[in-house]
Write a protein that holds these residues in place. Structure first.
Motif, PDB file in Angstrom:
ATOM      1  N   ALA A  81       0.844  -1.184   0.000  1.00  0.00           N
ATOM      2  CA  ALA A  81       0.000   0.000   0.000  1.00  0.00           C
ATOM      3  C   ALA A  81       0.881   1.235   0.000  1.00  0.00           C
ATOM      4  O   ALA A  81       2.001   1.224   0.513  1.00  0.00           O
ATOM      5  CB  ALA A  81      -0.910   0.006   1.219  1.00  0.00           C
ATOM      6  N   THR A  82       0.359   2.309  -0.560  1.00  0.00           N
ATOM      7  CA  THR A  82       1.013   3.609  -0.484  1.00  0.00           C
ATOM      8  C   THR A  82       0.036   4.608   0.119  1.00  0.00           C
ATOM      9  O   THR A  82      -1.176   4.498  -0.043  1.00  0.00           O
ATOM     10  CB  THR A  82       1.472   4.106  -1.870  1.00  0.00           C
ATOM     11  OG1 THR A  82       0.334   4.204  -2.737  1.00  0.00           O
ATOM     12  CG2 THR A  82       2.486   3.148  -2.473  1.00  0.00           C
ATOM     13  N   GLY A  83       0.563   5.571   0.838  1.00  0.00           N
ATOM     14  CA  GLY A  83      -0.278   6.584   1.463  1.00  0.00           C
ATOM     15  C   GLY A  83       0.552   7.747   1.934  1.00  0.00           C
ATOM     16  O   GLY A  83       1.753   7.823   1.678  1.00  0.00           O
ATOM     17  N   GLY A  84      -0.072   8.668   2.655  1.00  0.00           N
ATOM     18  CA  GLY A  84       0.629   9.854   3.109  1.00  0.00           C
ATOM     19  C   GLY A  84       0.712  10.898   2.019  1.00  0.00           C
ATOM     20  O   GLY A  84      -0.189  11.048   1.199  1.00  0.00           O
ATOM     21  N   ASP A  85       1.834  11.611   1.999  1.00  0.00           N
ATOM     22  CA  ASP A  85       2.070  12.675   1.021  1.00  0.00           C
ATOM     23  C   ASP A  85       2.611  12.047  -0.265  1.00  0.00           C
ATOM     24  O   ASP A  85       3.716  11.504  -0.270  1.00  0.00           O
ATOM     25  CB  ASP A  85       3.089  13.664   1.603  1.00  0.00           C
ATOM     26  CG  ASP A  85       3.404  14.820   0.673  1.00  0.00           C
ATOM     27  OD1 ASP A  85       2.978  14.795  -0.495  1.00  0.00           O
ATOM     28  OD2 ASP A  85       4.102  15.750   1.107  1.00  0.00           O
ATOM     29  N   PRO A  86       1.859  12.109  -1.376  1.00  0.00           N
ATOM     30  CA  PRO A  86       2.325  11.453  -2.605  1.00  0.00           C
ATOM     31  C   PRO A  86       3.642  11.991  -3.125  1.00  0.00           C
ATOM     32  O   PRO A  86       4.342  11.318  -3.895  1.00  0.00           O
ATOM     33  CB  PRO A  86       1.185  11.712  -3.599  1.00  0.00           C
ATOM     34  CG  PRO A  86       0.413  12.856  -3.030  1.00  0.00           C
ATOM     35  CD  PRO A  86       0.559  12.754  -1.549  1.00  0.00           C
TER      36      PRO A  86
ATOM     37  N   SER B 247      -1.132   6.931   7.711  1.00  0.00           N
ATOM     38  CA  SER B 247      -1.239   7.736   6.494  1.00  0.00           C
ATOM     39  C   SER B 247      -1.457   9.215   6.781  1.00  0.00           C
ATOM     40  O   SER B 247      -0.828  10.086   6.163  1.00  0.00           O
ATOM     41  CB  SER B 247      -2.372   7.198   5.608  1.00  0.00           C
ATOM     42  OG  SER B 247      -2.359   7.846   4.347  1.00  0.00           O
ATOM     43  N   GLU B 248      -2.332   9.544   7.737  1.00  0.00           N
ATOM     44  CA  GLU B 248      -2.610  10.952   8.024  1.00  0.00           C
ATOM     45  C   GLU B 248      -1.405  11.677   8.628  1.00  0.00           C
ATOM     46  O   GLU B 248      -1.015  12.747   8.140  1.00  0.00           O
ATOM     47  CB  GLU B 248      -3.839  11.081   8.925  1.00  0.00           C
ATOM     48  CG  GLU B 248      -4.263  12.526   9.151  1.00  0.00           C
ATOM     49  CD  GLU B 248      -5.553  12.648   9.938  1.00  0.00           C
ATOM     50  OE1 GLU B 248      -5.743  13.703  10.575  1.00  0.00           O
ATOM     51  OE2 GLU B 248      -6.367  11.698   9.923  1.00  0.00           O
ATOM     52  N   PRO B 249      -0.778  11.120   9.693  1.00  0.00           N
ATOM     53  CA  PRO B 249       0.425  11.808  10.195  1.00  0.00           C
ATOM     54  C   PRO B 249       1.544  11.854   9.166  1.00  0.00           C
ATOM     55  O   PRO B 249       2.326  12.804   9.145  1.00  0.00           O
ATOM     56  CB  PRO B 249       0.819  10.993  11.429  1.00  0.00           C
ATOM     57  CG  PRO B 249       0.100   9.697  11.306  1.00  0.00           C
ATOM     58  CD  PRO B 249      -1.145   9.983  10.538  1.00  0.00           C
ATOM     59  N   ALA B 250       1.630  10.848   8.296  1.00  0.00           N
ATOM     60  CA  ALA B 250       2.651  10.865   7.243  1.00  0.00           C
ATOM     61  C   ALA B 250       2.423  12.038   6.296  1.00  0.00           C
ATOM     62  O   ALA B 250       3.369  12.742   5.914  1.00  0.00           O
ATOM     63  CB  ALA B 250       2.632   9.548   6.472  1.00  0.00           C
ATOM     64  N   ALA B 251       1.171  12.260   5.929  1.00  0.00           N
ATOM     65  CA  ALA B 251       0.852  13.390   5.051  1.00  0.00           C
ATOM     66  C   ALA B 251       1.200  14.712   5.719  1.00  0.00           C
ATOM     67  O   ALA B 251       1.692  15.656   5.077  1.00  0.00           O
ATOM     68  CB  ALA B 251      -0.625  13.355   4.674  1.00  0.00           C
ATOM     69  N   GLU B 252       0.987  14.777   7.030  1.00  0.00           N
ATOM     70  CA  GLU B 252       1.246  16.020   7.768  1.00  0.00           C
ATOM     71  C   GLU B 252       2.728  16.370   7.827  1.00  0.00           C
ATOM     72  O   GLU B 252       3.092  17.556   7.842  1.00  0.00           O
ATOM     73  CB  GLU B 252       0.684  15.907   9.186  1.00  0.00           C
ATOM     74  CG  GLU B 252      -0.835  15.840   9.243  1.00  0.00           C
ATOM     75  CD  GLU B 252      -1.354  15.529  10.638  1.00  0.00           C
ATOM     76  OE1 GLU B 252      -2.578  15.546  10.813  1.00  0.00           O
ATOM     77  OE2 GLU B 252      -0.538  15.267  11.543  1.00  0.00           O
ATOM     78  N   VAL B 253       3.592  15.355   7.862  1.00  0.00           N
ATOM     79  CA  VAL B 253       5.033  15.635   8.003  1.00  0.00           C
ATOM     80  C   VAL B 253       5.810  15.491   6.699  1.00  0.00           C
ATOM     81  O   VAL B 253       7.031  15.616   6.685  1.00  0.00           O
ATOM     82  CB  VAL B 253       5.668  14.736   9.099  1.00  0.00           C
ATOM     83  CG1 VAL B 253       4.978  14.949  10.420  1.00  0.00           C
ATOM     84  CG2 VAL B 253       5.637  13.256   8.699  1.00  0.00           C
ATOM     85  N   GLY B 254       5.104  15.216   5.585  1.00  0.00           N
ATOM     86  CA  GLY B 254       5.777  15.125   4.293  1.00  0.00           C
ATOM     87  C   GLY B 254       6.417  13.798   4.001  1.00  0.00           C
ATOM     88  O   GLY B 254       7.480  13.728   3.365  1.00  0.00           O
TER      89      GLY B 254
END
Length: 273
Positions: A24-29, A51-58
């Motif tokens: 799976a892939t997630g976070g900030d593309p 996924s959500e905290p990953a998006a928040e920190v890049g």
């Protein structure tokens, strides 16, 4: 933070021996890649918790189903974490990744450390990690494989009937939100979709194997709960000292440590400390 499996995309690559490795892939593309290693049992759906905290920190997370879990093919006989870097290398090639961090939760810890033998892995973070040779109830059961498989088959059925709380209670005593409980349960059930051979194999390896601290030449940091009844703190402390790494011990249990430190772990693996 509200886990949402819909924030994940699933893909797969074909390994040199014809096996399929699903992830799976997630976070900030557009973020820095971090390979997340799920627990034992676990699956790519573990990524919903990050996924959500990953998006928040890049961070862009890559969360593979290890061989035999979820949608990934079973491995050859006697396959262990020492064979994982070759499979991981194919995933990194498929995603055109030149540099990545590695994060391992629980049973994913030994695999995250093994990943460091690929020179594209820059840092390794461990959360509530297993340290072989493990001394716990599952390690004891690993000497009787059919008993271990039976335990997880029964757990899967009971959790399907009783709901997500039956899964969550295996990992934490704290109350969690419904989305977190549902994400933990979805990960657990997906892990056992192909049966219980993978969880038996990994626990058997945890019981009898060992880690070579000298083989890990990248920075290592661990987060571990003093109230963790699934994986004891003492072996983690010793391992991290051998690796000249750092350890944060916190007042939390197995899953609680992840929930409390998931953003901090991603930020450190990203290299933003």
């Amino acid at each position: 933070m509200t886990p949402d499996p819909a924030q994940l995309s699933t893909d797969a690559c074909t390994l040199s021996d014809g096996r399929t490795l699903s992830y799976a892939t997630g976070g900030d593309p557009d973020g820095v890649p971090v390979v997340v290693h799920h627990g034992t049992p676990g699956s790519r759906l573990f990524g919903a918790l990050l996924s959500e905290p990953a998006a928040e920190v890049g961070v862009r997370i890559l969360v593979p189903d290890r061989p035999g879990y979820g949608r990934s093919s079973p491995p050859p006989a006697e396959w262990t974490w020492n064979d994982w870097p070759a499979d991981l290398g194919a995933l990194l090639d498929a995603e055109s990744v030149d540099r990545a961090g590695a994060l391992g939760f629980s049973g994913g810890g030994p695999f995250a450390l093994a990943a460091a033998s690929d020179d594209r892995v820059a840092r390794v973070g461990l959360v509530s990690s297993v340290v072989p040779p493990a001394e716990n109830a599952l390690a004891t059961l690993a000497s009787v494989p059919f008993a271990l498989r039976a335990v997880f088959r029964i757990s899967d059925v009971v959790a399907s009937i009783s709901g997500p709380s039956a899964v969550v209670s295996q990992y934490t005593d704290r109350s969690v939100s419904d989305p977190v409980a549902e994400a933990v349960a979805a990960d657990f059930h997906e892990a056992l979709d192909r049966g219980t051979r993978a969880v038996e194999r990994e626990n058997r390896a945890f019981a009898s194997g060992s880690l070579n601290a000298d083989s890990v030449g990248v920075p290592v940091r661990a987060w571990h709960g003093t109230s963790d009844e699934n994986t004891p703190l003492s072996p983690v402390r010793s391992l991290v000292q051998e690796m000249d790494g750092t350890l944060e011990a916190l007042d939390a249990d197995h899953l609680g440590t992840l929930l409390d430190r998931r953003r901090a772990a991603l930020e450190w693996v990203l290299g933003s400390d």
